[in-house]
Design an enzyme around this catalytic site. Structure first.
Site, PDB file in Angstrom:
ATOM      1  CB  SER A  22      -0.951  -0.008   1.201  1.00 19.56           C
ATOM      2  OG  SER A  22      -0.216   0.034   2.397  1.00 19.56           O
ATOM      3  CE  LYS A  23       3.089   1.565   4.316  1.00 19.71           C
ATOM      4  NZ  LYS A  23       2.345   0.296   4.397  1.00 19.71           N
ATOM      5  CB  VAL A  24       5.057   6.165  -2.266  1.00 16.56           C
ATOM      6  CG1 VAL A  24       5.319   6.948  -3.542  1.00 16.56           C
ATOM      7  CG2 VAL A  24       4.386   7.046  -1.224  1.00 16.56           C
TER       8      VAL A  24
END
Ligand SMILES: Cc1ncc(COP(=O)(O)O)c(C=O)c1O
Length: 420
Positions: free
Chosen positions: A204-206
């Protein structure tokens, strides 16, 4: 689509592909496939064996990340949580020490403190939804050794004030930049202010390698200790003569992770630029209205721009606003639409608040070296609960078109006109 992630992520706007709805994951394409297949074809997955043609991908990722962020050292690990634990241990944090963490962060932040055998002390966030510098200073005791500012939802903490307070009290600063890879504060990348910075490469991160993380630092001694800790046998693979000998764990990553992380790192600036442009467009089209107050961003230019957050006057309006926005097709998260405790808010952290202090062997709370007396309760951070209970959170995807951005702004304007 209902919002599954509470205020971490509202559902995407109608036109956004789903799932996945996260920036780096959305971009996965032929390059990632090719990079992973190359590793599999070569059949060399261990980071220390490198590529048949030379340097391994994990090592190359570490070098490129350090260069990209302008630091001396980067260490790839298997998660953001591991990066935090390795940084804490390498910074000398351990039994008897208190570490201040914000009341709004992923549960992994305080859990990492306990894994390092120290005690998390929970402090308020302010209207930036990052550590409130006043409450941080207020929570410092003679046992405090470190602070973990968390750059929540891509936005920088108030690093000027936090660094000033930390240095005044001689505290270590470990930045939790798990959700803010590539973001900055006043032109300097997040993760480079403190003694160490920690990133997550979870889905779910950049940017993402599925699971994974990294720790960065300019402190060579801290780096060597973290490197030693992240792999119990590292000295046998890596001939760094400065490496101290003490027992570590295994937070190592494979070349598959390294291959993915390398491709995704190359996508970072483009992702940030598109999210920033989309966020600016949406915000500029949201009409100002009494009762709608945007989250304070300590440096708007440095914001990773993964979301738009605003506060409404009260809980009831916030619930209705979220529902009305979703009915308009605008994904919006509130802490009221999930129905289960939110892992990012301290009052749901049973792992910390209800840690079985009397029975657990090696429990930092009963460690004879701990002379403090930390107390937790579910209502101990009322300011944090107040802001979060009045928060509307809208994800900003790099894939939004101008029309999508305008549709989000129109949805907000329509609901504002009806409810505020
Ligand atoms: C603020 C914060 N800290 C730490 C972590 C832990 O990262 P990981 O899931 O890679 O262990 C996360 C991940 O969700 C996070 O959001």
């Amino acid at each position: 689509m209902t919002d599954k992630l509470a205020i971490e992520g509202g559902a995407p706007a109608k036109t956004t592909p789903e799932p996945p709805m996260f920036p780096g994951a959305m971009e996965i394409s032929e390059e990632e496939k090719r990079a992973v297949c190359e590793v599999l074809e070569e059949k060399v997955l261990f980071r220390y064996h490198g590529r048949p043609s030379g340097k391994g991908r994990v090592e190359e990722f570490e070098e490129r990340l350090a260069e990209h962020l302008g630091v001396e050292h980067a260490l790839a690990v298997n998660s953001g949580t591991s990066a935090l634990i390795a940084a804490l241990v390498a910074a000398g944090i351990g039994p008897g020490d208190e570490v201040i963490v914000p009341a709004y962060t992923f549960v992994a932040t305080p859990a990492a403190v306990i894994a390092a055998k120290a005690i998390p002390v929970i402090a308020e966030v302010d209207d930036s939804l990052t550590l409130d510098p006043d409450d941080f200073e207020h929570k410092i005791t003679e046992h405090t050794r470190a602070v973990i500012p968390v750059h929540m939802r891509g936005a920088p903490s108030d690093m000027r004030r936090i660094m000033e307070i930390a240095r005044r009290y001689g505290l270590k600063v470990i930045e939790d930049s798990a959700q803010a890879v590539g973001a900055s504060y006043k032109g300097k990348r997040l993760g480079t202010f403190g003694d160490a910075g920690c990133f997550s490469l979870q889905m779910s991160k950049v940017i993402t390698s599925g699971e994974g993380g990294a720790m960065i630092t300019n402190d060579t001694d801290l780096y060597r200790k973290a490197r030693m800790y992240h792999d119990a046998a590292v000295r046998f693979w890596d001939q760094d003569s400065g490496m101290p000998a003490f027992p570590g764990v295994n937070f190592r990553v494979s070349e598959v992770t390294g291959a993915l992380a390398l491709v995704q790192l190359a996508r970072l600036e483009s992702l940030l630029a598109r999210m920033r442009a989309n966020k600016a467009r949406i915000k500029s089209r949201i009409e100002p209205r009494e009762g709608l107050q945007f989250r304070r961003i300590h440096d708007p230019e440095g914001d990773a721009a993964v979301c738009i957050v605003f506060y409404l006057p009260d809980i009831e309006t916030t619930k209705r606003f979220g529902e009305a926005l979703r009915a308009e097709g605008v994904g919006a998260g509130t802490i009221h639409n999930q129905g289960i405790p939110d892992r990012h808010i301290y009052n749901a952290w049973a792992e910390v608040l209800e840690y079985p202090r009397d029975v657990q062997k090696g429990c930092p709370f009963t460690c004879p070296m701990y002379k403090g007396k930390v107390n937790y309760s579910k209502d101990m951070c009322p300011q944090t609960l107040d802001y979060l209970s009045r928060t509307i959170h809208i994800n900003v995807s790099p894939l939004l078109t101008n029309d999508d951005c305008d549709a989000i702004a129109s949805g907000v304007n329509k609901v504002s006109a009806e409810l505020l």
